[in-house]
Motif scaffolding. Sequence first.
Motif, mmCIF file in Angstrom:
data_model
loop_
_atom_site.group_PDB
_atom_site.id
_atom_site.type_symbol
_atom_site.label_atom_id
_atom_site.label_comp_id
_atom_site.label_asym_id
_atom_site.label_seq_id
_atom_site.Cartn_x
_atom_site.Cartn_y
_atom_site.Cartn_z
ATOM 1 N N GLY A 370 0.839 -1.183 0.000
ATOM 2 C CA GLY A 370 0.000 0.000 0.000
ATOM 3 C C GLY A 370 0.884 1.246 0.000
ATOM 4 N N PHE A 371 0.521 2.272 -0.774
ATOM 5 C CA PHE A 371 1.408 3.419 -0.990
ATOM 6 C C PHE A 371 1.233 4.445 0.130
ATOM 7 C CE2 PHE A 371 2.690 7.314 -3.470
ATOM 8 C CZ PHE A 371 4.034 6.958 -3.576
ATOM 9 N N GLN A 372 2.343 4.720 0.841
ATOM 10 C CA GLN A 372 2.285 5.505 2.069
ATOM 11 C C GLN A 372 2.991 6.854 1.944
ATOM 12 O OE1 GLN A 372 0.397 4.124 4.252
ATOM 13 N NE2 GLN A 372 0.402 2.010 3.471
ATOM 14 N N LEU A 373 2.531 7.822 2.734
ATOM 15 C CA LEU A 373 3.221 9.104 2.856
ATOM 16 C C LEU A 373 4.540 8.935 3.610
ATOM 17 C CD1 LEU A 373 3.293 12.211 2.622
ATOM 18 C CD2 LEU A 373 1.964 12.292 4.748
ATOM 19 N N ASP A 374 4.511 8.142 4.667
ATOM 20 C CA ASP A 374 5.716 7.845 5.449
ATOM 21 C C ASP A 374 6.023 6.356 5.316
ATOM 22 O OD1 ASP A 374 5.860 10.524 6.688
ATOM 23 O OD2 ASP A 374 4.010 9.888 7.687
ATOM 24 N N ASP A 382 12.977 2.004 4.360
ATOM 25 C CA ASP A 382 12.789 2.826 3.165
ATOM 26 C C ASP A 382 11.740 2.224 2.225
ATOM 27 O OD1 ASP A 382 13.372 5.153 1.710
ATOM 28 O OD2 ASP A 382 14.681 4.044 0.341
ATOM 29 N N ASN A 383 10.714 1.643 2.805
ATOM 30 C CA ASN A 383 9.622 1.058 2.015
ATOM 31 C C ASN A 383 8.391 1.959 2.129
ATOM 32 O OD1 ASN A 383 7.721 -0.512 0.698
ATOM 33 N ND2 ASN A 383 7.488 -1.945 2.397
ATOM 34 N N PHE A 384 7.997 2.533 1.005
ATOM 35 C CA PHE A 384 6.811 3.388 0.957
ATOM 36 C C PHE A 384 5.667 2.718 0.190
ATOM 37 C CE2 PHE A 384 10.338 6.158 1.762
ATOM 38 C CZ PHE A 384 9.848 7.146 2.601
ATOM 39 N N HIS A 396 8.892 8.696 -4.750
ATOM 40 C CA HIS A 396 8.618 7.259 -4.629
ATOM 41 C C HIS A 396 7.608 6.779 -5.673
ATOM 42 C CE1 HIS A 396 10.744 7.951 -0.923
ATOM 43 N NE2 HIS A 396 9.768 8.707 -0.467
ATOM 44 N N THR A 397 7.456 7.506 -6.770
ATOM 45 C CA THR A 397 6.592 7.080 -7.863
ATOM 46 C C THR A 397 7.427 6.893 -9.115
ATOM 47 O OG1 THR A 397 6.045 9.358 -8.464
ATOM 48 C CG2 THR A 397 4.597 8.262 -6.905
#
Length: 618
Positions: A370-374, A382-384, A396-397
């Motif tokens: 799931g794509f996270q802000l933090d 370092d997994n967003f 991160h995109t």
Amino acid sequence: MAHQHHCQGCAQCACHNPYWDVFKNNDGVEAFLRQLKATLPRAQNLEHLMPATTAIYTGGCIRPMINGQCDPVEALGIAKGKVVAVGALAAVKQAMIAQGCANYELVTLENGQTLLPGLIEPHVHIVPTAMTMSWLDLSPFHGQNLMSGYSIDYINKILSGSKKPVNNGWILGVGVDPALMPFVDSDGASQLCQIDIATLDAARPDTPVFLISASLHTAYINSKALALIKAANELSDDKVNEIIHQGALQEATQMGWGIKAIPEFQKLEVVTHLESNIREIFTTASQRGVTTMFEAGMQPSMVDMLKAYRTYNPHNVRVGYARVFESAEQVNNDKNGLSAYTPLQEEDLSTVFQAAVKLVSDGSNQGLTGFQLDEYVCNPQDNFGILNFSYGDAPHTDPTKPDFQTTVSAVIDKGWPLLIHANGDQAVNYTINVYETALNGQSGLDKRHRIEHCSLLTDDNAKRMTKLGLSPSFLIGHVGYWGYAFDEVIFKEKAQLLDRCQTMLELGARITLHSDLSVTPLGPLRMMEQAVTRVMEQSPTQAVLNEREVLTKEQALRAITYDAAWQCHIDQWVGSLEPGKLADFVILAKDPVAVESNLIRDIPVLQTWVAGKLRYHS
């Protein structure tokens, strides 16, 4: 071992199941149609010959959910597949006679028995679930409950005890979920349990093993499988070493390598078992009071398969769907893109009907995509997560992916209702942004645009959604099943933002609850229970996650009936039992509004009716 998944590639959900892509591209759909025809001669489905009840129901508790309200009535009259009248018994009898239905059966419910509109699952995945149902079930669920003792040892015990497949076949399994295994200690911090190649070698060194995770972004393999995968795909030593370093196959490309190497006869077994597996899904749905299932991400070939299935099988459950797209180019393709929107008609509900379009913005929170802000609190660092679209120069995109805004605008420009899968808080944020631009001042309520899962929701985004007229459909199992893992390991404090049902209702939005089959088991009553208790079922103390978001029983019942029909664009005909609507209803042994909250999921379903025709009897 630390979690080595670095979240590269495309995040998966059931409608992007990598096994489906291989199946579809290798003539799997045509093979299924040939398999159906090979079982002939047999009669085609004779729906028109099934009798519809002509009856008045009284006694017990009858909640028709008119206008979404739970108020009970004394009687309900049904004839010719539709509701004739509701209200006082004398008035219902008079209405039935006036409609030429004087030869009705008077059915008196026992004390406590409860009649409700048919329950609705607004987000499931039927065909992808059916494809691997004949593999080893390695999920953490026993029925609708989490099993005790779910662990790597449990997985290994099943693998060790499995018979060696014939003809050099592989051991194939689904549903592996490390997020629901006991946490492990790493440098004084709790982390999710990990499964790697060495783990499976210890359990089963003699036979290739291929296990798909519950989140669909990982396939766990052993060394025997890896050697065959290398040969089948002519992988370099560097690629093989990368897989060994990761400990598993990650994301669509690598999982596709594994699926390619599976023996052909086992791929054909998918076709052989598909019809019976689809039937089992529909049977389970009927047993749990479901009268409508909404497939949230169908491809045209999946639609063809379900239509072919229904040619030879009873229509026990209504099936609607949202067609999945991945880019504006697909949407606007002249040959097989998206046509202009036309509203549903009543006759469409007897077919496999399209009511919306689906986009998948990110992955799975419990699968750490799931794509996270933090970044995630747990390993790896370092997994967003993953966003499946490009979004300007956002961090991160991936700028090489299809543009999110262009894709959303292409769908909305064609007038279609839209569902966007968004789990992480940043995915939800970007989804609201692109909706706002595409709507250009229009209300999302006009087409009932949805955000699917909408898992992590800030106060600001909740208000923005309501202002834009966007409604959420919550995968409430995130709280019930994974809440403890989110709270203790994956998110910690941010877990308080999960599935903010009450917040959205207080802001004036309409909400629904869904299972996301196969992510969690079918069962609207179970979902209702999880929404009104918010108990984290893996918690040793059965702790509650953010009690402020608890729903009342009446609110939760509306979410699985009246508002679910509204979100699926079928509320003209189902979702409540008022005169002129279709007679889709269930009879339960107890009233879910009256029983103890923690007993709702276990209420027996006595009967399930679709269009006044009995589809299940306990």
